[in-house]
Design a protein around this motif. Structure first.
Motif, short mmCIF file in Angstrom:
data_model
loop_
_atom_site.label_atom_id
_atom_site.label_comp_id
_atom_site.label_asym_id
_atom_site.label_seq_id
_atom_site.Cartn_x
_atom_site.Cartn_y
_atom_site.Cartn_z
N GLY A 1 34.85 44.87 45.63
CA GLY A 1 35.82 45.89 45.99
C GLY A 1 37.23 45.61 45.55
O GLY A 1 38.17 46.24 46.04
N ALA A 2 37.40 44.67 44.62
CA ALA A 2 38.75 44.38 44.13
C ALA A 2 39.34 45.60 43.43
O ALA A 2 38.65 46.26 42.64
CB ALA A 2 38.73 43.19 43.18
N THR A 3 40.61 45.90 43.72
CA THR A 3 41.28 47.03 43.07
C THR A 3 42.60 46.63 42.44
O THR A 3 43.37 47.49 42.02
CB THR A 3 41.52 48.18 44.05
OG1 THR A 3 42.27 47.68 45.17
CG2 THR A 3 40.22 48.79 44.53
N TYR A 4 42.90 45.33 42.40
CA TYR A 4 44.15 44.90 41.77
C TYR A 4 43.94 43.57 41.07
O TYR A 4 43.43 42.62 41.66
CB TYR A 4 45.28 44.77 42.81
CG TYR A 4 46.63 44.51 42.18
CD1 TYR A 4 47.50 45.55 41.86
CD2 TYR A 4 47.03 43.20 41.89
CE1 TYR A 4 48.72 45.30 41.26
CE2 TYR A 4 48.25 42.94 41.28
CZ TYR A 4 49.09 44.00 40.98
OH TYR A 4 50.31 43.76 40.38
N TYR A 5 44.36 43.52 39.81
CA TYR A 5 44.34 42.28 39.04
C TYR A 5 45.70 42.07 38.41
O TYR A 5 46.27 42.99 37.82
CB TYR A 5 43.28 42.34 37.91
CG TYR A 5 43.25 41.08 37.07
CD1 TYR A 5 42.40 40.04 37.38
CD2 TYR A 5 44.12 40.93 35.99
CE1 TYR A 5 42.40 38.87 36.64
CE2 TYR A 5 44.13 39.75 35.24
CZ TYR A 5 43.27 38.73 35.57
OH TYR A 5 43.28 37.57 34.84
N ALA A 6 46.22 40.85 38.52
CA ALA A 6 47.41 40.47 37.75
C ALA A 6 47.11 39.14 37.09
O ALA A 6 46.49 38.27 37.70
CB ALA A 6 48.63 40.34 38.65
N GLU B 1 32.83 37.48 32.23
CA GLU B 1 32.54 38.88 32.54
C GLU B 1 31.88 38.99 33.91
O GLU B 1 32.14 39.93 34.68
CB GLU B 1 31.61 39.48 31.49
CG GLU B 1 32.22 39.62 30.12
CD GLU B 1 31.21 40.17 29.12
OE1 GLU B 1 31.47 41.23 28.56
OE2 GLU B 1 30.15 39.55 28.95
N ALA B 2 31.01 38.04 34.21
CA ALA B 2 30.30 38.06 35.49
C ALA B 2 31.28 37.90 36.65
O ALA B 2 31.12 38.52 37.71
CB ALA B 2 29.24 36.96 35.53
N VAL B 3 32.31 37.08 36.44
CA VAL B 3 33.34 36.93 37.48
C VAL B 3 34.02 38.27 37.73
O VAL B 3 34.21 38.70 38.87
CB VAL B 3 34.37 35.86 37.07
CG1 VAL B 3 35.59 35.90 37.99
CG2 VAL B 3 33.75 34.46 37.11
N LEU B 4 34.38 38.95 36.65
CA LEU B 4 35.05 40.25 36.80
C LEU B 4 34.13 41.25 37.51
O LEU B 4 34.55 41.95 38.44
CB LEU B 4 35.48 40.81 35.46
CG LEU B 4 36.13 42.19 35.61
CD1 LEU B 4 37.55 42.07 36.13
CD2 LEU B 4 36.08 42.99 34.34
N LEU B 5 32.87 41.30 37.10
CA LEU B 5 31.94 42.25 37.71
C LEU B 5 31.72 41.91 39.19
O LEU B 5 31.59 42.81 40.03
CB LEU B 5 30.62 42.26 36.95
CG LEU B 5 30.72 42.81 35.51
CD1 LEU B 5 29.38 42.69 34.80
CD2 LEU B 5 31.19 44.26 35.51
N MET C 1 41.24 40.53 29.91
CA MET C 1 40.98 41.63 28.97
C MET C 1 40.00 42.64 29.56
O MET C 1 40.21 43.85 29.45
CB MET C 1 40.45 41.07 27.64
CG MET C 1 41.51 40.27 26.90
SD MET C 1 41.05 39.88 25.20
CE MET C 1 39.69 38.77 25.43
N ARG C 2 38.95 42.13 30.18
CA ARG C 2 37.98 43.04 30.77
C ARG C 2 38.59 43.83 31.93
O ARG C 2 38.26 45.00 32.14
CB ARG C 2 36.74 42.28 31.24
CG ARG C 2 35.85 41.79 30.10
CD ARG C 2 35.25 42.96 29.33
NE ARG C 2 34.51 43.87 30.19
CZ ARG C 2 33.21 43.86 30.36
NH1 ARG C 2 32.46 43.00 29.70
NH2 ARG C 2 32.62 44.72 31.17
#
Lengths: 274, 359
Positions: B20-25, B10-14, B37-38
């Protein structure tokens, strides 16, 4: 503005062999882009590895020349991030149907609003003429000296697994049909696939008995016919467009409406113009 | 926000969102899946954040490249087998100069291996996994709060170096829950410098060696060297700004332990016996810092969750023998470290204790 403004003519002659069909696709794409007002500020080209992939370098657009087979995830992501752009993919049958086949299968499912022009020359031309995923069964190639034994990929059937997709079949001989197919594919609100039969004289045509590229074009002229109006699927030597039902797209963050499976549309008329 | 209990993934995602990341694949693979999932949950509430659960890791890696070129800060997360599938795209991103972040939550390999026991077996893959020569930036945090901080730094380094940056973690850190206060962490965020696609230019982004006009330079060694040296110099210069490492514990001790990621945490109870050097920036190797620290100690032991991948690098840098304590098969425990050090004669056998002896 004219269509030649879309081309980096200072780089001509191109890398393609004399008699290659790719230039005919690039010409029609340029004409349509000029008609539709597509330019370097509103359009991105995405190309794959193979002879066809070089097209991005010859046109006045930002172009992403991807790894072999990876045009679709790159193109879909560009469209996702920048929905205002037109994203046009140009690559060959090996790139789309073989090494990129899994991406094709799933991009069709997701139905992003992108256009794919597939230069379908039925051979791996750049590497010297090995059998490819659309090589007709029985064809002798440098990697199938006794003739290929496998059934070619059915691109139409694959694309039409989606009720929302657009599939057009044309050849580089039928320039009017090619232009119409490209124009309608770009306008289609969803995944659009243009399957363009094209000649590779140097690394396929001569080996299967054609003395020249012109003889291959004449063969396309004789073999292909427009599909009758009302066709919902194209026979192997028919030209035309098969349209699904455009997908209702919900605004981002809103759940899509549920509904029954839309039925497949009918083949358009007039695709046979030459 | 106050202190909260947070998991490494979760910390990685936060951290990515903070950057400023706006895209995840991505594609589901344990033990990285919580990041996917997060990200999907975040996308549902934030239309500006785009999420793709792709058909495989190959599509994921290429999608984040497309998204980055289109103007988004983008990232993916995976584990060993998926990281292997992404290597071709990582090479492409190096060649083209695409800023993006690849998170590799390591488990025991090769292949499917031991899902999902913790491992550190992708140290060399994160450096040499793609074909050809290129210069990688790789960070490896060792706590939940560092997962957050170095996720931000990975994006910053990607933007500054115009290259794909790898954030290594492992199954242990990924699923570790710790109390953190993210608001207390001061991080700077680097902005984009690469003009997005369709900003009026006619560039050709290609994995092929080409001249500035887009024509192939595929038989021109001089052009290859010019571009290669330029990219390498840029990466190395930028890497200097991210020279994260730690030196401490009993710095008077004869023996220096080198441990990184979760292994450093595992070794913590031995702090009174040994000195510690921990690289956070795994690649490029912190050669100068390593040499300075190593010169102060008679013995050097690399404790790591693989069979000597980083130890071999340390030997090359120092040009002297270093001892190894490999923690293999997911057996990443203090007992295993104590056993290894006792075997080397660097820790009294009685210090190993019955728990270690029993295993």
């Amino acid at each position: 503005m004219g269509f030649k403004d879309k081309l980096k003519e200072e780089l001509f002659p191109t890398i393609w062999c004399p008699g290659c069909g790719i230039g005919l696709i690039m010409t029609q794409l340029s004409l349509v882009m000029d008609d539709l007002g597509l330019d370097e500020g509103n359009t991105v080209l995405v190309t794959g590895i193979g002879c066809t992939g070089r097209m991005g370098g010859y046109m006045h657009f930002d172009a992403v020349y991807t790894l072999h087979g990876r045009t679709l995830p790159v193109a879909e992501a560009i469209k996702t991030v920048r929905p205002e752009l037109k994203v046009i993919v140009v690559s060959g049958d090996g790139d789309q149907a073989s090494i990129g086949g899994n991406h094709l299968l799933h991009t069709i499912r997701r139905n992003p609003d992108i256009t794919v022009l597939c230069n379908n020359n039925e051979i791996y031309g750049l590497t010297g003429g090995q059998a490819g995923p659309t090589t007709p069964q029985g064809t002798k190639t440098v990697s199938s000296p006794a003739g290929t034994t496998t059934t070619p990929v059915n691109l139409q059937g694959l694309v039409n697994t989606s009720p929302h997709a657009f599939y057009a079949k044309t050849t580089v001989y039928h320039q009017g049909a090619l232009r119409k197919a490209i124009r309608e594919a770009i306008a289609w609100p969803g995944f659009a696939f243009v399957d363009i039969t094209s000649q590779c004289i140097e690394n396929n045509g001569r080996r299967i008995g054609f003395p020249s590229a012109n003889e291959m074009l004449m063969h396309y002229k004789r073999e292909f016919r427009p599909a009758p109006p009302g066709s919902s699927a194209l026979e192997s030597h028919q030209l035309g467009i098969v349209r699904g039902t455009p997908e209702e797209r919900a605004p981002a963050g809103v759940a899509a409406p549920s509904g029954g499976s839309p039925s497949r549309g009918e083949a358009g008329s007039g695709e046979g113009e030459e | 926000m106050a202190r909260r209990l947070l998991q490494g993934n979760e910390a990685v995602l936060l951290g990515a969102l903070r950057a400023g990341a706006t895209y995840y694949a991505g594609y589901p693979i344990s033990p990285s899946t919580e990041i996917l999932m997060r990200a999907s949950v975040h996308a549902a509430d934030h239309p500006e954040f785009r999420f793709l659960q792709a058909e495989d890791e190959i599509a994921s890696a290429n999608a984040i490249i497309g998204a980055s070129l289109a103007g988004a800060k983008s990232f993916t997360a995976t584990s060993g087998p998926g990281f292997s599938l992404m290597q071709e795209a990582i090479g492409y991103a190096h060649k083209v100069g695409v800023p993006c972040v690849f998170v590799d939550v390591q488990r025991v390999g090769p292949a499917t291996g031991m899902p999902t026991m913790p491992g550190q077996g992708d140290i060399l893959q994160s450096r040499y996994g793609s074909s050809g020569d290129y210069t990688s930036l790789v960070f490896y945090p060792s706590s939940v709060v560092e997962c957050y901080r170095y996720a931000v730094e990975a994006f910053n380094a990607a933007e500054e170096s115009l290259s794909p940056v790898v954030l290594l973690t492992d199954a242990f850190i990924a699923h570790l829950n710790e109390v953190v206060d993210l608001d207390a962490i001061e991080v700077e965020v680097k902005e984009r410098t690469l003009p997005a696609l369709a900003s009026g230019q006619t560039r050709l982004f290609t994995g092929v060696l080409v001249y500035a006009d887009g024509e192939p330079a595929t038989a021109d060694a001089d052009e290859y060297l010019r571009q290669y040296e330029e990219a390498k110099a840029r990466r190395l210069t930028i890497a200097e700004r991210y020279a994260f490492h730690e030196y401490g514990w009993n710095t008077e001790a004869e023996t220096l332990l080198i441990a990184y990621g979760i292994t450093r945490r595992i070794c913590q109870p031995l702090a009174s016996h040994f000195a510690l050097w921990r690289p956070v920036r795994i690649w490029p190797v912190l050669e100068r810092e390593l040499r300075e620290v190593a010169a102060r100690h008679r013995n050097i032991v690399v404790v790591e969750g693989n069979d000597g991948q980083y130890a071999g690098v340390v030997e090359r840098v120092l040009r002297r023998d270093v001892a190894r304590v490999p923690l293999l098969g997911g057996r990443m425990s203090l007992e295993a470290v104590r056993e290894g050090l006792a075997r080397l004669g660097l820790l009294a056998p009685e210090a190993v204790g019955p728990a270690g002896a029993a295993r």
